[in-house]
Design a protein around this motif. Structure first.
Motif, PDB file in Angstrom:
ATOM      1  N   LEU A   1       0.818  -1.212   0.000  1.00  0.00           N
ATOM      2  CA  LEU A   1       0.000   0.000   0.000  1.00  0.00           C
ATOM      3  C   LEU A   1       0.855   1.266   0.000  1.00  0.00           C
ATOM      4  CD1 LEU A   1      -2.886  -1.068   2.387  1.00  0.00           C
ATOM      5  CD2 LEU A   1      -2.851  -1.033  -0.119  1.00  0.00           C
ATOM      6  N   VAL A   2       1.991   1.235   0.682  1.00  0.00           N
ATOM      7  CA  VAL A   2       2.898   2.387   0.636  1.00  0.00           C
ATOM      8  C   VAL A   2       3.436   2.574  -0.776  1.00  0.00           C
ATOM      9  CG1 VAL A   2       5.144   3.245   1.421  1.00  0.00           C
ATOM     10  CG2 VAL A   2       3.506   2.352   3.081  1.00  0.00           C
TER      11      VAL A   2
ATOM     12  N   CYS B   1       1.024 -10.880   1.538  1.00  0.00           N
ATOM     13  CA  CYS B   1       0.370  -9.710   0.949  1.00  0.00           C
ATOM     14  C   CYS B   1      -0.811  -9.195   1.764  1.00  0.00           C
ATOM     15  CB  CYS B   1      -0.065  -9.998  -0.487  1.00  0.00           C
ATOM     16  SG  CYS B   1      -1.238 -11.370  -0.662  1.00  0.00           S
ATOM     17  N   LEU B   2      -1.464 -10.029   2.550  1.00  0.00           N
ATOM     18  CA  LEU B   2      -2.606  -9.591   3.358  1.00  0.00           C
ATOM     19  C   LEU B   2      -2.246  -9.419   4.834  1.00  0.00           C
ATOM     20  CD1 LEU B   2      -5.539 -11.736   1.887  1.00  0.00           C
ATOM     21  CD2 LEU B   2      -4.801  -9.431   1.240  1.00  0.00           C
ATOM     22  N   VAL B   3      -0.986  -9.628   5.168  1.00  0.00           N
ATOM     23  CA  VAL B   3      -0.549  -9.571   6.563  1.00  0.00           C
ATOM     24  C   VAL B   3      -0.141  -8.150   6.928  1.00  0.00           C
ATOM     25  CG1 VAL B   3       1.103 -10.461   8.252  1.00  0.00           C
ATOM     26  CG2 VAL B   3       0.230 -11.961   6.437  1.00  0.00           C
ATOM     27  N   HIS B   4      -0.536  -7.708   8.127  1.00  0.00           N
ATOM     28  CA  HIS B   4      -0.193  -6.376   8.609  1.00  0.00           C
ATOM     29  C   HIS B   4       1.211  -6.384   9.213  1.00  0.00           C
ATOM     30  CE1 HIS B   4      -4.733  -5.279   9.233  1.00  0.00           C
ATOM     31  NE2 HIS B   4      -4.499  -5.895   8.085  1.00  0.00           N
ATOM     32  N   GLU B   5       1.973  -5.347   8.928  1.00  0.00           N
ATOM     33  CA  GLU B   5       3.337  -5.274   9.460  1.00  0.00           C
ATOM     34  C   GLU B   5       3.347  -5.306  10.990  1.00  0.00           C
ATOM     35  OE1 GLU B   5       7.461  -2.694   9.088  1.00  0.00           O
ATOM     36  OE2 GLU B   5       5.546  -1.705   8.657  1.00  0.00           O
TER      37      GLU B   5
ATOM     38  N   ARG C   1      -6.649   1.181   5.012  1.00  0.00           N
ATOM     39  CA  ARG C   1      -5.860   0.185   4.270  1.00  0.00           C
ATOM     40  C   ARG C   1      -6.747  -0.698   3.408  1.00  0.00           C
ATOM     41  NH1 ARG C   1      -2.080  -3.085   6.667  1.00  0.00           N
ATOM     42  NH2 ARG C   1      -1.637  -1.517   8.269  1.00  0.00           N
ATOM     43  N   TYR C   2      -7.939  -1.014   3.899  1.00  0.00           N
ATOM     44  CA  TYR C   2      -8.827  -1.887   3.132  1.00  0.00           C
ATOM     45  C   TYR C   2      -9.440  -1.144   1.947  1.00  0.00           C
ATOM     46  CZ  TYR C   2      -8.153  -4.506   7.397  1.00  0.00           C
ATOM     47  OH  TYR C   2      -7.580  -5.152   8.470  1.00  0.00           O
ATOM     48  N   SER C   3      -9.700   0.146   2.130  1.00  0.00           N
ATOM     49  CA  SER C   3     -10.195   0.949   1.015  1.00  0.00           C
ATOM     50  C   SER C   3      -9.131   1.057  -0.075  1.00  0.00           C
ATOM     51  CB  SER C   3     -10.586   2.352   1.508  1.00  0.00           C
ATOM     52  OG  SER C   3     -11.648   2.289   2.432  1.00  0.00           O
ATOM     53  N   LEU C   4      -7.898   1.297   0.330  1.00  0.00           N
ATOM     54  CA  LEU C   4      -6.804   1.380  -0.637  1.00  0.00           C
ATOM     55  C   LEU C   4      -6.622   0.048  -1.359  1.00  0.00           C
ATOM     56  CD1 LEU C   4      -4.202   3.378   1.487  1.00  0.00           C
ATOM     57  CD2 LEU C   4      -5.311   4.194  -0.596  1.00  0.00           C
ATOM     58  N   TRP C   5      -6.698  -1.044  -0.619  1.00  0.00           N
ATOM     59  CA  TRP C   5      -6.523  -2.371  -1.223  1.00  0.00           C
ATOM     60  C   TRP C   5      -7.613  -2.638  -2.265  1.00  0.00           C
ATOM     61  CZ3 TRP C   5      -2.483  -5.658  -0.662  1.00  0.00           C
ATOM     62  CH2 TRP C   5      -2.629  -6.945  -1.226  1.00  0.00           C
ATOM     63  N   ARG C   6      -8.861  -2.341  -1.910  1.00  0.00           N
ATOM     64  CA  ARG C   6      -9.966  -2.580  -2.850  1.00  0.00           C
ATOM     65  C   ARG C   6      -9.818  -1.736  -4.104  1.00  0.00           C
ATOM     66  NH1 ARG C   6     -13.011  -2.639   1.976  1.00  0.00           N
ATOM     67  NH2 ARG C   6     -13.620  -0.459   1.665  1.00  0.00           N
ATOM     68  N   SER C   7      -9.236  -0.556  -3.971  1.00  0.00           N
ATOM     69  CA  SER C   7      -9.087   0.337  -5.130  1.00  0.00           C
ATOM     70  C   SER C   7      -8.166  -0.254  -6.191  1.00  0.00           C
ATOM     71  CB  SER C   7      -8.547   1.699  -4.691  1.00  0.00           C
ATOM     72  OG  SER C   7      -7.158   1.660  -4.402  1.00  0.00           O
ATOM     73  N   VAL C   8      -7.306  -1.185  -5.801  1.00  0.00           N
ATOM     74  CA  VAL C   8      -6.374  -1.792  -6.753  1.00  0.00           C
ATOM     75  C   VAL C   8      -6.768  -3.208  -7.123  1.00  0.00           C
ATOM     76  CG1 VAL C   8      -3.968  -2.480  -7.139  1.00  0.00           C
ATOM     77  CG2 VAL C   8      -4.477  -0.421  -5.838  1.00  0.00           C
ATOM     78  N   PHE C   9      -7.140  -4.011  -6.137  1.00  0.00           N
ATOM     79  CA  PHE C   9      -7.296  -5.440  -6.347  1.00  0.00           C
ATOM     80  C   PHE C   9      -8.734  -5.911  -6.453  1.00  0.00           C
ATOM     81  CE2 PHE C   9      -3.167  -4.936  -4.201  1.00  0.00           C
ATOM     82  CZ  PHE C   9      -2.359  -5.484  -5.184  1.00  0.00           C
ATOM     83  N   MET C  10      -9.711  -5.007  -6.276  1.00  0.00           N
ATOM     84  CA  MET C  10     -11.098  -5.433  -6.363  1.00  0.00           C
ATOM     85  C   MET C  10     -11.909  -4.503  -7.255  1.00  0.00           C
ATOM     86  SD  MET C  10     -11.851  -6.605  -2.446  1.00  0.00           S
ATOM     87  CE  MET C  10     -10.753  -7.769  -1.630  1.00  0.00           C
ATOM     88  N   GLU C  11     -11.248  -3.946  -8.257  1.00  0.00           N
ATOM     89  CA  GLU C  11     -11.954  -3.046  -9.166  1.00  0.00           C
ATOM     90  C   GLU C  11     -12.871  -3.844 -10.088  1.00  0.00           C
ATOM     91  OE1 GLU C  11      -8.710  -1.027 -11.088  1.00  0.00           O
ATOM     92  OE2 GLU C  11      -8.861   0.670  -9.739  1.00  0.00           O
TER      93      GLU C  11
END
Length: 253
Positions: free
Chosen positions: A160-161, A194-198, A243-253
């Motif tokens: 995401l960064v 890829c789905l794990v939080h730092e 983080r989930y909004s950002l993730w959906r913007s790329v991987f769930m369009e």
């Protein structure tokens, strides 16, 4: 000894420990690791996977998780690790620790050497040349030794960064992919974290007493990535679901 469980693995204990006996952070990491592998089809029967082991907490946790996963019958995967030493950079990790860590997890570790010559292209930074030569060494070793996948330790925060950096500085709505077939090598890059939080990986590393690398790279500086990490954390303060909004913007369009 890093963890009593490591002794059990070494003696051939079953792969799945009682979930309720795991630490909370460990449960979160395992759950998201499994989900990432399933959602993005990262593991297939017959895969030979080479883990890029830098010695940091993320790649150490990736070794631990994939070592566990390799003990499951289906899909059957083989896993080994590679640690690359840049001979012309005084960047040191505790090699004996990495070897012991891999051995306790039943993973073979390969120590590879590489280097670079700055004079070949003065326009390129040391960081670029180092990263490029590390990748080249890793890819060529993987191909010559029959691996079909390389596993990298990038977690959700890294991905995401990178997205925020590309949007801000490149005008590109793109980032690192959970799975990426390479164009010039018969290899696929996978990112099982890829789905794990730092934060969860950091917690596991502290609780299991992962040893930190001996010395940071002497050329390491504050970068745009560090600045963007601060932006990312600020977004999470504004919205815990950012983080989930950002993730959906790329991987769930």
């Amino acid at each position: 000894m890093y963890l009593d469980k490591a002794v059990l693995w070494k003696k051939g204990a079953a792969f799945l420990f009682p979930f309720q006996n795991m630490m909370k952070a460990e449960q979160k990491v395992l759950k998201r690791f499994n989900k990432g592998c399933v959602d993005y089809h990262l593991l297939q029967d017959g895969d030979r996977i080479l883990i890029a082991l830098s010695g940091g907490k993320d790649s150490l946790e990736l070794v631990r998780l994939l070592a566990q996963r390799a003990r499951i019958y289906k899909p059957h995967i083989e896993v080994e690790a590679a640690h690359i030493i840049m001979d012309n950079i005084p960047y040191e990790t505790d090699r004996s620790y990495l070897q012991d860590f891999c051995a306790e997890n039943g993973i073979k570790l390969h120590i590879l050497h590489s280097s670079f010559d700055e004079s070949t292209d003065p326009r390129k930074t040391r960081c670029f040349l180092c990263a490029w030569n590390r990748r080249k060494t890793l890819f060529e070793f993987a191909v010559s030794h029959g691996f079909n996948k390389i596993a990298l330790g990038h977690h959700m925060d890294d991905i995401l960064v990178t997205l925020l950096m590309n949007i801000t500085f490149e005008g590109s709505h793109s980032t690192m992919q959970p799975s990426l077939p390479l164009k010039h090598y018969p290899l696929t890059i996978i990112r099982p974290l890829c789905l794990v939080h730092e934060a969860d990986i950091r917690q596991v590393a502290e609780e299991l007493h992962f040893t930190k690398q001996k010395a940071l790279c002497p050329y390491e500086e504050t970068t745009r990535r560090a600045d963007m990490q601060a932006v990312f954390h600020h977004l999470e303060q504004l919205n815990p679901e950012a983080r989930y909004s950002l993730w959906r913007s790329v991987f769930m369009e």
